[in-house]
Design an enzyme around this catalytic site. Sequence first.
Site, PDB file in Angstrom:
ATOM      1  N   HIS A  38      22.997  35.362  30.955  1.00 56.20           N
ATOM      2  CA  HIS A  38      22.441  36.642  31.439  1.00 56.20           C
ATOM      3  C   HIS A  38      20.947  36.407  31.687  1.00 56.20           C
ATOM      4  O   HIS A  38      20.574  35.538  32.473  1.00 56.20           O
ATOM      5  CB  HIS A  38      22.758  37.717  30.380  1.00 56.20           C
ATOM      6  N   HIS A  56      27.594  34.653  40.068  1.00 61.85           N
ATOM      7  CA  HIS A  56      27.480  36.026  39.578  1.00 61.85           C
ATOM      8  C   HIS A  56      28.858  36.610  39.357  1.00 61.85           C
ATOM      9  O   HIS A  56      29.788  36.296  40.100  1.00 61.85           O
ATOM     10  CB  HIS A  56      26.698  36.892  40.584  1.00 61.85           C
ATOM     11  N   ASP A  63      17.679  35.117  39.256  1.00 60.96           N
ATOM     12  CA  ASP A  63      16.920  34.320  38.285  1.00 60.96           C
ATOM     13  C   ASP A  63      16.376  33.022  38.858  1.00 60.96           C
ATOM     14  O   ASP A  63      15.363  32.504  38.377  1.00 60.96           O
ATOM     15  CB  ASP A  63      17.813  33.995  37.081  1.00 60.96           C
TER      16      ASP A  63
HETATM   17  N1  COA Z   1      27.409  26.422  38.055  1.00 59.91           N
HETATM   18  C1  COA Z   1      28.550  25.752  38.263  1.00 59.91           C
HETATM   19  N2  COA Z   1      29.739  26.352  38.419  1.00 59.91           N
HETATM   20  C2  COA Z   1      29.772  27.689  38.341  1.00 59.91           C
HETATM   21  C3  COA Z   1      28.613  28.455  38.131  1.00 59.91           C
HETATM   22  C4  COA Z   1      27.407  27.767  37.989  1.00 59.91           C
HETATM   23  N3  COA Z   1      26.262  28.441  37.779  1.00 59.91           N
HETATM   24  N4  COA Z   1      28.925  29.751  38.116  1.00 59.91           N
HETATM   25  C5  COA Z   1      30.256  29.803  38.309  1.00 59.91           C
HETATM   26  N5  COA Z   1      30.743  28.562  38.449  1.00 59.91           N
HETATM   27  C6  COA Z   1      32.140  28.219  38.679  1.00 59.91           C
HETATM   28  C7  COA Z   1      32.887  28.224  37.364  1.00 59.91           C
HETATM   29  O1  COA Z   1      32.866  26.966  36.745  1.00 59.91           O
HETATM   30  C8  COA Z   1      34.262  28.618  37.809  1.00 59.91           C
HETATM   31  O2  COA Z   1      34.891  27.519  38.387  1.00 59.91           O
HETATM   32  P1  COA Z   1      36.432  27.212  38.119  1.00 59.91           P
HETATM   33  O3  COA Z   1      37.162  28.375  38.723  1.00 59.91           O
HETATM   34  O4  COA Z   1      36.646  25.921  38.817  1.00 59.91           O
HETATM   35  O5  COA Z   1      36.581  27.143  36.638  1.00 59.91           O
HETATM   36  C9  COA Z   1      34.007  29.622  38.920  1.00 59.91           C
HETATM   37  O6  COA Z   1      32.740  29.264  39.447  1.00 59.91           O
HETATM   38  C10 COA Z   1      33.980  31.072  38.428  1.00 59.91           C
HETATM   39  O7  COA Z   1      32.963  31.181  37.442  1.00 59.91           O
HETATM   40  P2  COA Z   1      33.067  32.013  36.103  1.00 59.91           P
HETATM   41  O8  COA Z   1      32.282  31.355  35.030  1.00 59.91           O
HETATM   42  O9  COA Z   1      34.497  32.340  35.810  1.00 59.91           O
HETATM   43  O10 COA Z   1      32.338  33.324  36.533  1.00 59.91           O
HETATM   44  P3  COA Z   1      31.958  34.518  35.577  1.00 59.91           P
HETATM   45  O11 COA Z   1      32.059  35.733  36.397  1.00 59.91           O
HETATM   46  O12 COA Z   1      32.744  34.497  34.313  1.00 59.91           O
HETATM   47  O13 COA Z   1      30.444  34.190  35.187  1.00 59.91           O
HETATM   48  C11 COA Z   1      28.147  33.853  35.463  1.00 59.91           C
HETATM   49  C12 COA Z   1      29.370  34.617  35.948  1.00 59.91           C
HETATM   50  C13 COA Z   1      26.928  34.475  36.098  1.00 59.91           C
HETATM   51  C14 COA Z   1      28.023  33.990  33.925  1.00 59.91           C
HETATM   52  C15 COA Z   1      28.278  32.383  35.873  1.00 59.91           C
HETATM   53  O14 COA Z   1      28.241  32.302  37.290  1.00 59.91           O
HETATM   54  C16 COA Z   1      27.200  31.520  35.266  1.00 59.91           C
HETATM   55  O15 COA Z   1      27.356  31.062  34.136  1.00 59.91           O
HETATM   56  N6  COA Z   1      26.073  31.290  35.998  1.00 59.91           N
HETATM   57  C17 COA Z   1      24.964  30.549  35.449  1.00 59.91           C
HETATM   58  C18 COA Z   1      24.122  31.425  34.552  1.00 59.91           C
HETATM   59  C19 COA Z   1      23.308  32.423  35.338  1.00 59.91           C
HETATM   60  O16 COA Z   1      22.662  32.094  36.305  1.00 59.91           O
HETATM   61  N7  COA Z   1      23.303  33.658  34.838  1.00 59.91           N
HETATM   62  C20 COA Z   1      22.552  34.743  35.442  1.00 59.91           C
HETATM   63  C21 COA Z   1      23.452  35.723  36.108  1.00 59.91           C
HETATM   64  S1  COA Z   1      22.526  36.905  37.051  1.00 59.91           S
END
Ligand code: COA
Length: 373
Positions: free
Chosen positions: A219, A258, A310
């Site tokens: 987050h 996201h 971010d």
């Molecule tokens: N880097 C690499 N792969 C990513 C990714 C990232 N930042 N964000 C998502 N993915 C991939 C996941 O590995 C997943 O792949 P898979 O289907 O092969 O397993 C797919 O995209 C879906 O991601 P998921 O983690 O299920 O999405 P979510 O909705 O649960 O999580 C976030 C959303 C924002 C938590 C996630 O994108 C993330 O961890 N981002 C990095 C942290 C970040 O920038 N947070 C700020 C948000 S505003």
Amino acid sequence: MAEFSKGLAGIVAGQTSVAIIDEEGGGLQYRGYPLNQLTEKATFEDVAYLLLHGELPNAAELKAYRASLKAKRDLPSALKEALERIPASAHPMDVMRTGCSMLGCLEPEGADRDQGAIADRLVGCFGSMILYWHHVAVGGTKADVTVDSEDTLAGHFLHLLHGEAPLDEHRKALDISFILYAEHEFNASTFTARTITSTLSDFYSAVTGAIGALRGPLHGGANEAAMALIERFGTADEAEKGILESLKKKDKIMGFGHRVYKVRDPRSDIIKVWAEKLASGSDEGKRQFEVAERIEQVMRREKDLFPNLDFYSAIVYNRCGIPTPLFTPLFVMSRVTGWAAHIMEQRADNRIIRPTSEYAGPAVRDVPALDQR
Ligand code: COA
């Protein structure tokens, strides 16, 4: 029984009039106003007022609101003493969480202090709180946190941090980032605040819990992690190689992806312009921006993922001379307006938030006697 959705993905968990994420249509809107228009025509104080009062202020209301926030910058001496005792090794988000909780002991919600007064107090003094501690921890100095010459939150923060008036473009860039960070409907920290509020707990407890939720790198903590990532690479080519290696290891790349946006984060387009503008002023900035753009290209090509707010915010903050550990506290200073609006909305039509779970444990069994375990 309703279907289980991990992480509550896709679940509509409540109604709100504060903001809508409309990826297909107009992007993100605060109380109906498109975010790109707010960043063009308003300041953070306009937006804070909009979120808290439902409408944009007129000129007289804005002037009065700015003056009232300014009058709320100073901290009670007991809070300053508590901040002085927090070690320099603490994470600034722990300082925010502790400071907010302590203020709740000193200025509790009650008959003579309503939710509107507390919201304004927190918006007015969160910058003072983190920077009072920062100056004690880093330089051993007990700063005067009032900074009378600055009328805006962005100006106050930068002036108090650096001990001198900031550049206008730094003030503006920080103000824009505050507008972008202010509100985002049912994100994890806001949902935390609403859940705490739904038990009829107090305002400070809801905000303190929200700070805890925001701290994590999935987050709010992502802006700090994004800066660390950009700083790992000296050139764009190094960045490409490093990101490909990280993706091979299935690492998450901070500042990308996201839960709700699936194609692009409209806030990123706005902050990226400012990141480029501020980065163009120095070789170090240009290198950071080139590295960041290459990471963006690789993430689009390899994973079809886009930068979220971010990612380029990290460069904006770095170019304003803000130390990386203070990035997520800046998010708090802005998002507290959204949290406050949601706390008020939850209270106005409350029902305790208490979902159910899908049981995945052992089948029913008898408790064995102590000598048979
Ligand atoms: N880097 C690499 N792969 C990513 C990714 C990232 N930042 N964000 C998502 N993915 C991939 C996941 O590995 C997943 O792949 P898979 O289907 O092969 O397993 C797919 O995209 C879906 O991601 P998921 O983690 O299920 O999405 P979510 O909705 O649960 O999580 C976030 C959303 C924002 C938590 C996630 O994108 C993330 O961890 N981002 C990095 C942290 C970040 O920038 N947070 C700020 C948000 S505003």
